[in-house]
Design an enzyme around this catalytic site. Structure first.
Site, PDB file in Angstrom:
ATOM      1  N   GLY A 258       0.800  -1.220   0.000  1.00  0.00           N
ATOM      2  CA  GLY A 258       0.000   0.000   0.000  1.00  0.00           C
ATOM      3  C   GLY A 258       0.829   1.265   0.000  1.00  0.00           C
ATOM      4  O   GLY A 258       2.016   1.238  -0.316  1.00  0.00           O
TER       5      GLY A 258
ATOM      6  N   LEU B  87       0.389   3.579  -2.151  1.00  0.00           N
ATOM      7  CA  LEU B  87       0.765   3.356  -3.553  1.00  0.00           C
ATOM      8  C   LEU B  87       1.253   4.628  -4.244  1.00  0.00           C
ATOM      9  O   LEU B  87       0.738   5.718  -4.024  1.00  0.00           O
ATOM     10  CB  LEU B  87      -0.433   2.774  -4.312  1.00  0.00           C
ATOM     11  CG  LEU B  87      -0.955   1.451  -3.749  1.00  0.00           C
ATOM     12  CD1 LEU B  87      -2.129   0.946  -4.610  1.00  0.00           C
ATOM     13  CD2 LEU B  87       0.140   0.391  -3.670  1.00  0.00           C
TER      14      LEU B  87
ATOM     15  N   ALA C  78       3.461   5.875  -8.198  1.00  0.00           N
ATOM     16  CA  ALA C  78       3.502   5.522  -9.624  1.00  0.00           C
ATOM     17  C   ALA C  78       4.306   4.246  -9.893  1.00  0.00           C
ATOM     18  O   ALA C  78       4.070   3.561 -10.890  1.00  0.00           O
ATOM     19  CB  ALA C  78       4.078   6.689 -10.416  1.00  0.00           C
TER      20      ALA C  78
ATOM     21  N   HIS D 230       4.263   1.454  -8.023  1.00  0.00           N
ATOM     22  CA  HIS D 230       3.319   0.345  -7.869  1.00  0.00           C
ATOM     23  C   HIS D 230       2.364   0.277  -9.062  1.00  0.00           C
ATOM     24  O   HIS D 230       2.088  -0.789  -9.591  1.00  0.00           O
ATOM     25  CB  HIS D 230       2.463   0.545  -6.608  1.00  0.00           C
ATOM     26  CG  HIS D 230       3.224   0.551  -5.318  1.00  0.00           C
ATOM     27  ND1 HIS D 230       3.352   1.677  -4.539  1.00  0.00           N
ATOM     28  CD2 HIS D 230       3.874  -0.436  -4.657  1.00  0.00           C
ATOM     29  CE1 HIS D 230       4.044   1.381  -3.453  1.00  0.00           C
ATOM     30  NE2 HIS D 230       4.381   0.119  -3.490  1.00  0.00           N
TER      31      HIS D 230
ATOM     32  N   GLN E 168       7.609  -9.349   8.005  1.00  0.00           N
ATOM     33  CA  GLN E 168       8.821  -8.971   7.282  1.00  0.00           C
ATOM     34  C   GLN E 168       9.486  -7.725   7.867  1.00  0.00           C
ATOM     35  O   GLN E 168      10.482  -7.249   7.343  1.00  0.00           O
ATOM     36  CB  GLN E 168       8.543  -8.804   5.784  1.00  0.00           C
ATOM     37  CG  GLN E 168       7.697  -7.607   5.407  1.00  0.00           C
ATOM     38  CD  GLN E 168       7.329  -7.646   3.931  1.00  0.00           C
ATOM     39  OE1 GLN E 168       6.542  -8.474   3.489  1.00  0.00           O
ATOM     40  NE2 GLN E 168       7.912  -6.740   3.150  1.00  0.00           N
TER      41      GLN E 168
ATOM     42  N   GLY F 182       8.515  -5.405  -8.488  1.00  0.00           N
ATOM     43  CA  GLY F 182       9.389  -4.343  -8.978  1.00  0.00           C
ATOM     44  C   GLY F 182      10.864  -4.694  -8.858  1.00  0.00           C
ATOM     45  O   GLY F 182      11.297  -5.339  -7.908  1.00  0.00           O
ATOM     46  N   GLU F 183      11.632  -4.227  -9.839  1.00  0.00           N
ATOM     47  CA  GLU F 183      13.084  -4.429  -9.795  1.00  0.00           C
ATOM     48  C   GLU F 183      13.739  -3.560  -8.731  1.00  0.00           C
ATOM     49  O   GLU F 183      14.905  -3.739  -8.420  1.00  0.00           O
ATOM     50  CB  GLU F 183      13.686  -4.121 -11.170  1.00  0.00           C
ATOM     51  CG  GLU F 183      13.281  -5.132 -12.224  1.00  0.00           C
ATOM     52  CD  GLU F 183      13.900  -4.870 -13.576  1.00  0.00           C
ATOM     53  OE1 GLU F 183      14.555  -3.810 -13.748  1.00  0.00           O
ATOM     54  OE2 GLU F 183      13.728  -5.721 -14.467  1.00  0.00           O
ATOM     55  N   LYS F 184      12.996  -2.619  -8.194  1.00  0.00           N
ATOM     56  CA  LYS F 184      13.563  -1.804  -7.118  1.00  0.00           C
ATOM     57  C   LYS F 184      14.004  -2.709  -5.974  1.00  0.00           C
ATOM     58  O   LYS F 184      15.053  -2.495  -5.374  1.00  0.00           O
ATOM     59  CB  LYS F 184      12.546  -0.788  -6.618  1.00  0.00           C
ATOM     60  CG  LYS F 184      13.103   0.029  -5.496  1.00  0.00           C
ATOM     61  CD  LYS F 184      12.114   1.026  -4.992  1.00  0.00           C
ATOM     62  CE  LYS F 184      12.513   1.404  -3.613  1.00  0.00           C
ATOM     63  NZ  LYS F 184      11.868   0.573  -2.593  1.00  0.00           N
ATOM     64  N   ASP F 185      13.183  -3.716  -5.680  1.00  0.00           N
ATOM     65  CA  ASP F 185      13.543  -4.699  -4.651  1.00  0.00           C
ATOM     66  C   ASP F 185      14.117  -5.925  -5.367  1.00  0.00           C
ATOM     67  O   ASP F 185      13.499  -6.990  -5.417  1.00  0.00           O
ATOM     68  CB  ASP F 185      12.299  -5.061  -3.843  1.00  0.00           C
ATOM     69  CG  ASP F 185      11.711  -3.827  -3.163  1.00  0.00           C
ATOM     70  OD1 ASP F 185      12.138  -3.504  -2.058  1.00  0.00           O
ATOM     71  OD2 ASP F 185      10.849  -3.167  -3.774  1.00  0.00           O
TER      72      ASP F 185
HETATM   73  P1  AMP Z   1       6.000  -2.450  -1.476  1.00  0.00           P
HETATM   74  O1  AMP Z   1       4.643  -1.868  -1.348  1.00  0.00           O
HETATM   75  O2  AMP Z   1       7.110  -1.527  -1.128  1.00  0.00           O
HETATM   76  O3  AMP Z   1       6.102  -3.809  -0.819  1.00  0.00           O
HETATM   77  O4  AMP Z   1       6.194  -2.740  -3.016  1.00  0.00           O
HETATM   78  C1  AMP Z   1       5.265  -3.510  -3.728  1.00  0.00           C
HETATM   79  C2  AMP Z   1       5.852  -3.801  -5.097  1.00  0.00           C
HETATM   80  O5  AMP Z   1       6.091  -2.583  -5.782  1.00  0.00           O
HETATM   81  C3  AMP Z   1       7.195  -4.539  -5.000  1.00  0.00           C
HETATM   82  O6  AMP Z   1       7.235  -5.518  -6.015  1.00  0.00           O
HETATM   83  C4  AMP Z   1       8.183  -3.433  -5.237  1.00  0.00           C
HETATM   84  O7  AMP Z   1       9.399  -3.883  -5.796  1.00  0.00           O
HETATM   85  C5  AMP Z   1       7.423  -2.574  -6.232  1.00  0.00           C
HETATM   86  N1  AMP Z   1       7.948  -1.201  -6.259  1.00  0.00           N
HETATM   87  C6  AMP Z   1       8.108  -0.372  -5.193  1.00  0.00           C
HETATM   88  N2  AMP Z   1       8.654   0.797  -5.591  1.00  0.00           N
HETATM   89  C7  AMP Z   1       8.849   0.690  -6.925  1.00  0.00           C
HETATM   90  C8  AMP Z   1       9.400   1.557  -7.922  1.00  0.00           C
HETATM   91  N3  AMP Z   1       9.872   2.773  -7.614  1.00  0.00           N
HETATM   92  N4  AMP Z   1       9.445   1.125  -9.191  1.00  0.00           N
HETATM   93  C9  AMP Z   1       8.990  -0.113  -9.527  1.00  0.00           C
HETATM   94  N5  AMP Z   1       8.460  -0.978  -8.636  1.00  0.00           N
HETATM   95  C10 AMP Z   1       8.394  -0.585  -7.353  1.00  0.00           C
END
Ligand code: AMP
Length: 296
Positions: free
Chosen positions: A41, A43, A45, A47, A71, A157-160
């Protein structure tokens, strides 16, 4: 079933495993394929880009929002993590997601819950070394989400990057039969990777945060130009401290598939090398990564 569900900002919302399964069963009966975008959540751009990436690949898209307590380590930001379900639902509806899946913690971890998923090796390094138990929590909740929904495609996301690698591994190892797709990092205009945790930064820290990506790019270029790898990584580390980061958990060059460290620049390293950084700034722990060949 969809019509019996409650709605959040107009978006049908499943709160239980039974509800999400019934929706998916109906969609399957209608011949539709299903995509899942798991999130915590708050969220942005980044996400939403994952929903958009899933769209041409599947007929129906579920976005899950679950701030997964297992986590987060002790002293981490579970209690302060930003939560805004109504705004999340508005954004998801706007990009065309079909269902919000927002279970609560007792639905995900009912009394007596006793099973964990561990992915060995990939989770020992980088964030795994600094956040004990983090990837066990991620692997367990993602395995649960994938078995609850049983999507054809799930987008991360490739960020993680390390999380994506871990999930690819567990999906293969546990025969989950899902196509795991990685989405490129979405950045702010100054290069900072979008993150729900950027909200923790003060105005001044937000300016400093842009150095994370700048220093990654500079290091990638220096290494490609043949500068010694370890010296370059040390200098990048020093530069981040100099501009105001409090602490650097790692600034590493690794193989993007195995996450093994790279010490020598050969053709293979140029192809599969990726820089990874995690650094503390104010109340935020920021991560970023960049392919060594980026910008060529
Ligand atoms: P999170 O809500 O942080 O657990 O992220 C949910 C998903 O969104 C995960 O797969 C993240 O890698 C992806 N995500 C988070 N930030 C970005 C970003 N800046 N660009 C692309 N994907 C993202």
């Amino acid at each position: 079933m969809l019509y019996n569900l409650s709605r959040t900002a107009g978006l049908p919302t499943a709160r239980t495993v039974d509800e999400v399964r019934q929706v998916v069963t109906e969609w399957r009966a209608e011949g539709h394929t299903v995509g899942l975008v798991p999130t915590m959540g708050a969220l942005h751009a980044g996400h939403l880009s994952l929903v958009e990436l899933a769209q041409p690949q599947t007929d129906r898209i579920i976005a899950s929002v679950f701030v997964n307590p297992t986590q987060f380590g002790e002293g981490e930001d579970f209690s302060t993590y930003p939560r805004d379900e109504v705004r999340d639902a508005q954004k998801l509806a706007r990009v065309g997601a079909d269902l919000l899946y927002a279970p609560d913690a007792t639905e995900m971890y009912p009394e007596g819950f006793a099973t964990q998923v561990f992915v060995v090796g990939l989770t020992d390094v980088l964030c795994g070394a600094n956040r004990p138990g983090h990837f066990d929590g991620v692997a367990t909740v993602v395995t649960k989400l994938l078995t609850q929904v049983r999507p054809d495609v799930a987008v991360f996301g490739e960020k993680d990057w390390q999380q994506l690698a871990t999930i690819r591994r567990l999906a293969i190892d546990l025969d989950l039969g899902v196509n795991i797709v990685g989405g490129p990092i979405v950045r702010e205009a100054d290069g900072l990777a979008m993150s729900s945790r950027n909200a923790y930064l003060t105005h001044a820290e937000r300016k400093t945060a842009a150095y994370l990506n700048r220093v990654l790019y500079a290091a990638a270029k220096l290494i490609r130009d043949g500068k010694p790898i370890q010296n370059t990584l040390n200098a990048a580390h020093g530069r981040l401290i100099a501009v105001g980061f409090q602490d650097i958990d790692y600034f590493d060059l690794r193989d993007e598939a195995t996450l093994e460290p790279i010490d020598i620049l050969d053709t293979a390293a140029l192809k599969s090398g990726r820089l990874f950084v995690a650094a503390h700034l104010g109340n935020a722990r920021l991560i970023d990564n960049l392919r060594l060949s980026s910008g060529i």
